[in-house]
Design a protein around this motif. Structure first.
Motif, PDB file in Angstrom:
ATOM      1  N   CYS A  61      22.558  11.459  12.660  1.00  0.00           N
ATOM      2  CA  CYS A  61      21.214  11.171  13.176  1.00  0.00           C
ATOM      3  C   CYS A  61      20.124  11.491  12.148  1.00  0.00           C
ATOM      4  CB  CYS A  61      20.973  11.947  14.457  1.00  0.00           C
ATOM      5  SG  CYS A  61      22.066  11.442  15.802  1.00  0.00           S
ATOM      6  N   LEU A  73      21.824   0.221  15.255  1.00  0.00           N
ATOM      7  CA  LEU A  73      20.986   1.337  14.843  1.00  0.00           C
ATOM      8  C   LEU A  73      20.516   2.098  16.067  1.00  0.00           C
ATOM      9  CD1 LEU A  73      18.732  -0.401  12.164  1.00  0.00           C
ATOM     10  CD2 LEU A  73      20.637   1.161  11.752  1.00  0.00           C
ATOM     11  N   SER A  75      17.666   5.043  17.432  1.00  0.00           N
ATOM     12  CA  SER A  75      16.396   5.644  17.048  1.00  0.00           C
ATOM     13  C   SER A  75      15.956   6.676  18.076  1.00  0.00           C
ATOM     14  CB  SER A  75      15.316   4.575  16.891  1.00  0.00           C
ATOM     15  OG  SER A  75      15.117   3.890  18.106  1.00  0.00           O
ATOM     16  N   TYR A  76      16.835   6.952  19.034  1.00  0.00           N
ATOM     17  CA  TYR A  76      16.509   7.950  20.047  1.00  0.00           C
ATOM     18  C   TYR A  76      16.563   9.336  19.437  1.00  0.00           C
ATOM     19  CZ  TYR A  76      17.392   4.115  23.224  1.00  0.00           C
ATOM     20  OH  TYR A  76      17.363   2.904  23.855  1.00  0.00           O
ATOM     21  N   SER A 102      13.356  15.012  17.042  1.00  0.00           N
ATOM     22  CA  SER A 102      13.082  13.663  16.543  1.00  0.00           C
ATOM     23  C   SER A 102      13.986  13.346  15.357  1.00  0.00           C
ATOM     24  CB  SER A 102      11.619  13.557  16.105  1.00  0.00           C
ATOM     25  OG  SER A 102      11.389  12.317  15.480  1.00  0.00           O
ATOM     26  N   THR A 103      14.409  12.086  15.277  1.00  0.00           N
ATOM     27  CA  THR A 103      15.236  11.655  14.151  1.00  0.00           C
ATOM     28  C   THR A 103      14.396  11.076  13.021  1.00  0.00           C
ATOM     29  OG1 THR A 103      15.546   9.492  15.151  1.00  0.00           O
ATOM     30  CG2 THR A 103      17.202  11.169  15.640  1.00  0.00           C
ATOM     31  N   GLU A 105      13.633   8.418  11.709  1.00  0.00           N
ATOM     32  CA  GLU A 105      13.890   7.022  11.351  1.00  0.00           C
ATOM     33  C   GLU A 105      15.226   6.580  11.943  1.00  0.00           C
ATOM     34  OE1 GLU A 105      14.345   6.496   7.069  1.00  0.00           O
ATOM     35  OE2 GLU A 105      14.816   8.596   6.874  1.00  0.00           O
ATOM     36  N   PRO A 106      15.458   5.266  12.055  1.00  0.00           N
ATOM     37  CA  PRO A 106      16.712   4.777  12.646  1.00  0.00           C
ATOM     38  C   PRO A 106      17.943   5.234  11.860  1.00  0.00           C
ATOM     39  CG  PRO A 106      15.104   3.016  12.502  1.00  0.00           C
ATOM     40  CD  PRO A 106      14.545   4.170  11.737  1.00  0.00           C
ATOM     41  N   TYR A 107      19.049   5.376  12.559  1.00  0.00           N
ATOM     42  CA  TYR A 107      20.314   5.800  11.955  1.00  0.00           C
ATOM     43  C   TYR A 107      21.419   4.847  12.404  1.00  0.00           C
ATOM     44  CZ  TYR A 107      20.428   7.942  16.578  1.00  0.00           C
ATOM     45  OH  TYR A 107      20.343   8.156  17.931  1.00  0.00           O
TER      46      TYR A 107
END
Length: 118
Positions: A61, A73, A75-76, A102-103, A105-107
């Motif tokens: 993540c 992807l 983004s949660y 919070s992450t 950015e998308p993973y």
């Protein structure tokens, strides 16, 4: 939408009652046209009891590890549901084990994380 209903021959009255309770909710008229625009299966967000070929971790993540077989992807934010609730010495209810991070950015989500381990 938070609405669940039973699917089957005997469930028409339950379905109608549930539908009457959410008349203000609008569905897409081009989807699920054979079922009054409602899906025939309940959306399942989690599969906590399934062990996948790969288990995604915080490193995935945070993009410290990048999946080599991504299927999408995410983004949660990372979250962990409450482990338990207990009563404090002052008589208040306390949640234990809630984490929300919070992450940023998308993973990548690994394909192996959504198929059962053999």
């Amino acid at each position: 939408m938070g609405v669940s209903y039973h699917v089957g021959r005997e469930a028409n009255s339950v379905y109608d009652e549930s539908l009457n309770g959410v008349q203000t909710v609008q569905t897409h008229n081009h989807e699920f046209t054979n079922n009054r625009n409602w899906p025939t299966q309940i959306y399942v967000r989690e599969a906590r009891r399934m062990s996948g070929e790969y288990v995604m971790t915080e490193n995935d993540c945070r993009r410290l590890t990048i999946a080599k077989d991504p299927v999408g992807l995410g983004s949660y934010q990372m979250d962990s549901h409450n482990v338990q609730r207990y009563i404090t010495k002052m008589g208040c209810v306390q949640n234990e084990g809630n984490i929300e991070v919070s992450t940023k950015e998308p993973y990548a989500i690994s394909y192996r994380s959504i198929i059962p381990k053999k």
